[in-house]
Design a protein around this motif. Structure first.
Motif, mmCIF file in Angstrom:
data_model
loop_
_atom_site.group_PDB
_atom_site.id
_atom_site.type_symbol
_atom_site.label_atom_id
_atom_site.label_comp_id
_atom_site.label_asym_id
_atom_site.label_seq_id
_atom_site.Cartn_x
_atom_site.Cartn_y
_atom_site.Cartn_z
ATOM 1 N N LYS A 95 42.740 -53.719 -45.595
ATOM 2 C CA LYS A 95 43.191 -55.080 -45.884
ATOM 3 C C LYS A 95 42.155 -55.714 -46.796
ATOM 4 O O LYS A 95 41.045 -55.193 -46.933
ATOM 5 N N THR A 96 42.489 -56.829 -47.396
ATOM 6 C CA THR A 96 41.554 -57.396 -48.366
ATOM 7 C C THR A 96 40.191 -57.689 -47.737
ATOM 8 O O THR A 96 40.091 -58.144 -46.599
ATOM 9 N N GLY A 97 39.146 -57.405 -48.500
ATOM 10 C CA GLY A 97 37.794 -57.717 -48.051
ATOM 11 C C GLY A 97 37.245 -58.954 -48.734
ATOM 12 O O GLY A 97 36.033 -59.171 -48.738
ATOM 13 N N PHE A 98 38.154 -59.756 -49.294
ATOM 14 C CA PHE A 98 37.721 -60.894 -50.112
ATOM 15 C C PHE A 98 36.687 -61.785 -49.432
ATOM 16 O O PHE A 98 35.681 -62.155 -50.026
ATOM 17 N N LYS A 99 36.926 -62.128 -48.182
ATOM 18 C CA LYS A 99 36.008 -63.060 -47.503
ATOM 19 C C LYS A 99 34.611 -62.470 -47.368
ATOM 20 O O LYS A 99 33.639 -63.186 -47.130
ATOM 21 N N PHE A 100 34.507 -61.154 -47.501
ATOM 22 C CA PHE A 100 33.205 -60.491 -47.445
ATOM 23 C C PHE A 100 32.748 -60.059 -48.843
ATOM 24 O O PHE A 100 31.791 -59.303 -48.979
ATOM 25 N N GLY A 101 33.466 -60.500 -49.849
ATOM 26 C CA GLY A 101 33.099 -60.138 -51.209
ATOM 27 C C GLY A 101 33.346 -58.679 -51.540
ATOM 28 O O GLY A 101 32.821 -58.149 -52.510
ATOM 29 N N ALA A 102 34.155 -57.997 -50.733
ATOM 30 C CA ALA A 102 34.418 -56.570 -50.949
ATOM 31 C C ALA A 102 35.875 -56.373 -51.354
ATOM 32 O O ALA A 102 36.669 -57.308 -51.381
ATOM 33 N N ASP A 103 36.217 -55.133 -51.688
ATOM 34 C CA ASP A 103 37.610 -54.855 -52.005
ATOM 35 C C ASP A 103 38.468 -54.797 -50.748
ATOM 36 O O ASP A 103 39.523 -55.401 -50.685
ATOM 37 N N PHE A 104 37.980 -54.048 -49.774
ATOM 38 C CA PHE A 104 38.758 -53.894 -48.548
ATOM 39 C C PHE A 104 37.875 -53.983 -47.314
ATOM 40 O O PHE A 104 36.699 -53.619 -47.349
ATOM 41 N N ARG A 105 38.452 -54.422 -46.242
ATOM 42 C CA ARG A 105 37.915 -54.158 -44.911
ATOM 43 C C ARG A 105 38.883 -53.154 -44.311
ATOM 44 O O ARG A 105 40.059 -53.136 -44.690
ATOM 45 N N THR A 106 38.427 -52.286 -43.441
ATOM 46 C CA THR A 106 39.333 -51.242 -42.956
ATOM 47 C C THR A 106 39.374 -51.163 -41.432
ATOM 48 O O THR A 106 38.376 -51.422 -40.753
ATOM 49 N N TYR A 107 40.557 -50.776 -40.942
ATOM 50 C CA TYR A 107 40.793 -50.596 -39.514
ATOM 51 C C TYR A 107 41.203 -49.139 -39.298
ATOM 52 O O TYR A 107 42.147 -48.664 -39.935
ATOM 53 N N ALA A 108 40.511 -48.469 -38.405
ATOM 54 C CA ALA A 108 40.804 -47.048 -38.204
ATOM 55 C C ALA A 108 42.050 -46.836 -37.350
ATOM 56 O O ALA A 108 42.773 -45.869 -37.539
ATOM 57 N N THR A 109 42.287 -47.740 -36.422
ATOM 58 C CA THR A 109 43.394 -47.503 -35.503
ATOM 59 C C THR A 109 44.178 -48.780 -35.272
ATOM 60 O O THR A 109 43.779 -49.617 -34.467
ATOM 61 N N VAL A 110 45.248 -48.921 -36.014
ATOM 62 C CA VAL A 110 46.111 -50.086 -35.816
ATOM 63 C C VAL A 110 47.393 -49.622 -35.147
ATOM 64 O O VAL A 110 48.115 -48.777 -35.682
ATOM 65 N N ARG A 111 47.621 -50.150 -33.946
ATOM 66 C CA ARG A 111 48.895 -49.859 -33.260
ATOM 67 C C ARG A 111 49.822 -51.064 -33.382
ATOM 68 O O ARG A 111 51.023 -50.937 -33.487
ATOM 69 N N SER A 112 49.223 -52.230 -33.348
ATOM 70 C CA SER A 112 49.996 -53.449 -33.555
ATOM 71 C C SER A 112 49.046 -54.549 -33.986
ATOM 72 O O SER A 112 47.867 -54.559 -33.603
ATOM 73 N N GLU A 156 49.038 -57.522 -33.174
ATOM 74 C CA GLU A 156 48.643 -58.395 -32.066
ATOM 75 C C GLU A 156 47.414 -57.868 -31.323
ATOM 76 O O GLU A 156 46.704 -58.632 -30.683
ATOM 77 N N GLU A 157 47.222 -56.568 -31.371
ATOM 78 C CA GLU A 157 46.063 -56.000 -30.669
ATOM 79 C C GLU A 157 45.034 -55.470 -31.655
ATOM 80 O O GLU A 157 44.352 -54.479 -31.395
ATOM 81 N N LEU A 158 44.914 -56.167 -32.763
ATOM 82 C CA LEU A 158 44.004 -55.727 -33.812
ATOM 83 C C LEU A 158 42.561 -55.771 -33.331
ATOM 84 O O LEU A 158 42.108 -56.760 -32.778
ATOM 85 N N GLY A 159 41.843 -54.677 -33.563
ATOM 86 C CA GLY A 159 40.429 -54.675 -33.196
ATOM 87 C C GLY A 159 39.583 -55.201 -34.334
ATOM 88 O O GLY A 159 40.067 -55.869 -35.256
ATOM 89 N N HIS A 160 38.309 -54.868 -34.243
ATOM 90 C CA HIS A 160 37.328 -55.254 -35.246
ATOM 91 C C HIS A 160 37.465 -54.283 -36.426
ATOM 92 O O HIS A 160 37.641 -53.087 -36.220
ATOM 93 N N SER A 161 37.388 -54.779 -37.652
ATOM 94 C CA SER A 161 37.430 -53.839 -38.778
ATOM 95 C C SER A 161 36.054 -53.185 -38.916
ATOM 96 O O SER A 161 35.026 -53.834 -38.726
ATOM 97 N N GLU A 162 36.046 -51.885 -39.213
ATOM 98 C CA GLU A 162 34.800 -51.114 -39.117
ATOM 99 C C GLU A 162 34.012 -51.030 -40.416
ATOM 100 O O GLU A 162 32.790 -50.919 -40.399
ATOM 101 N N HIS A 163 34.737 -51.008 -41.529
ATOM 102 C CA HIS A 163 34.051 -50.793 -42.803
ATOM 103 C C HIS A 163 34.362 -51.887 -43.807
ATOM 104 O O HIS A 163 35.436 -52.477 -43.772
#
Lengths: 349, 349
Positions: free
Chosen positions: B272-289, B291-298
């Motif tokens: 997903k966009t990493g704009f707020k962190f000045g990056a291209d993307f933030r990434t999630y390794a395991t998205v099931r839904s 609503e239960e989104l965890g912390h983005s890792e990278h």
């Protein structure tokens, strides 16, 4: 209610004024009729308060008027409970409120946002918002004129940034010695036998041996150039030799950084390298001794007056500064010494 | 002890070996004599263990050999309790230890650092350190070859960065619909009637109305181009039309970002966009839904293969990522789809 697109305004027949302006702050009244900016009409269409404009529903209207970005910001601010007006020549009444000289300059302000609970009829302004797409750039001069930026990123999330003109002043000691001998080594200067206070009290340089604050002191070229021009150190190559070395390693950026360093020291503020934060300097307002050093308050990035900021770089700097509890300050500098300060911080409207 | 500068080595007469190598790991023995690299000789001079080299004390030797930057790093690592050897052709014995192929390539490694308590005679290597001045740049290819960077900033403070080659994989759902209608609006795409799972389960796009996850969905151009090439959405202009729009707004960078997006989705990772962190993307390794989104890792920054990194930008990215508990990853990308991953993080030796 009948609404037609006429040039770049949407005309709503009576009782458009009563329905949308008097109680909800949309548009500019014209008798009992109302003129809406496209973004206002889009919002009324989106909410279903207006059925169509020239037969166009929300989707068609958005496509036809190409106001997606401002719409996203307008909607978000409405959702947050604000009334706001597009800042167009003669449109926003609030634009003439005291201290709001920049209003009506459509190129710089997109929306005039009124305080919560107030509207365009109250003559008070809370924010002057400039809408910016993630990929647009903003010249330093335009940033200096801005009050609030609403950046729409590629996934349509919004980030609000507040721009201010801070004063950077402090009360740090800056008594300097005279003619201390220094040697240029690579891109730094070394004072082999510095007076103790130069580091310990006025926080110049960095001990060569971290465990021995009384020993040799390394200074950056910026520090060395400033100390040389104040007569505090003596370098074989002279003050000009230090500046030349600085230009050799970083070009004219060195002159700008030296101008900013000089302005900060002149204002009683101690600048030290901001490298670990990706900035030019971190600053301390009140240094009495290095042993009792407090938290540095600002991160300073030096830019040329014609610098073009990208929203993403702004977001990066502001986010980092926020994370380390410092204020992000941009120093707009000429090589000849003039410096203007701009601080940019996150804002939750 | 008698020491002479001979070319780029300092020769110490017997019993140099016994005194400096056998117990303390300096230099390369030659019988009972010892050859020191200038930086090693500088350190022995600094400590007072060696009185002079060809009559030069520490100050004169440092000025004559111009090894200030490596000296600062060498000294710091010694202060931290490490033995280390300059990585020069045939110098560091440890360089031939298993898995240490890059040793001896002086252009890429400056010091081979042995594990604490070990020395050049043990054949084990802890770090391969490349010394970098704040103002030098580092090509992406050189960063990819690096193990540990020691950056010396303008005030002679050190920052260590560890470079790794991470694998980015995940287990996110990526079942896609077929031929959902989408419209290009400015620099984004809108799906007016998306299937619910596209956002809620596979995390594409952003609801136009944040409070209505079932309503219209905005997608970035990168998301739209990927969804179009997978056949999930149908745009009037076709997949090529989306890519052209992307190139129009950000040039060939768009192709690189799309290549990285594709690689991540293909590996089960959600970008997903990493704009707020000045990056291209933030990434999630395991998205099931969602609503239960965890912390983005990278945080992922996309760069061209010939990108030149500046230490300051590296410091900024790494510091920010650290502050938000994510790993900073650089994606070295070709427009044609090849992607290499490099992560850079802070290191305390």
């Amino acid at each position: 209610m009948h609404a037609t697109l006429d040039g770049d305004a949407v005309r709503v027949d009576p009782p458009g004024r009563e329905r949308f302006y008097d109680s909800r702050g949309y548009g500019r009244p014209d008798g009992n009729a109302l003129d809406l900016a496209p973004v206002e009409a889009a919002h009324l269409l989106f909410r279903g308060d207006l059925e169509s404009v020239d037969g166009m529903g929300f989707r068609a209207f958005l496509a036809a008027t190409d106001c997606t970005l401002p719409f996203l910001v307008y909607k978000d601010l409405r959702d947050r409970g604000f009334y706001l007006s597009p800042a167009r020549e003669g449109w926003a009444d609030g634009a003439d409120a005291p201290g709001t000289g920049a209003a009506g300059e459509a190129s710089e302000t997109d929306f005039v946002v009124f305080p919560r609970g107030k509207g365009p009829w109250d003559g008070a302004v809370e924010y002057r918002v400039r809408v910016l797409g993630e990929r647009e750039t903003l010249r330093a001069a335009a940033l200096a004129d801005a009050d609030t930026l609403a950046v729409v990123d590629e996934e349509s999330e919004l980030t609000y940034l507040a721009v201010e003109r801070p004063e950077l002043t402090g009360e740090s000691a800056d008594d300097l010695p005279t003619g201390v001998s220094a040697a240029l080594l690579a891109d730094r200067a070394v004072l082999w036998d510095p007076p103790r206070d130069l580091y310990a009290r006025t926080f110049y340089g960095q001990p060569l041996d971290g465990r021995d604050a009384d020993g040799a002191l390394q200074c950056s070229l910026v520090e060395a150039a400033y100390l040389a021009e104040r007569g505090a150190i003596r370098v074989d190559a002279g003050r000009e030799g230090v500046v030349e070395r600085g230009r050799a390693v970083e070009g004219e950026r060195f002159d700008r950084r030296l101008a900013v360093y000089r302005a900060l020291r002149g204002a009683g503020v101690v600048p030290k390298t901001g490298f670990k934060f990706g900035a030019d300097f971190r600053t301390y307002a009140t240094v009495r001794s290095v042993e009792e050093l407090g938290h540095s308050e600002h991160l300073v990035r030096v830019v040329a007056r014609d610098h073009a900021f990208t929203p993403r770089d702004l977001a990066l700097d502001v986010r980092l500064a926020h994370g380390v509890r410092k204020r992000m300050v941009f120093a707009l500098a000429d090589a000849d010494g003039e410096v203007d300060w701009l601080s940019v911080g996150r804002l939750t409207p």
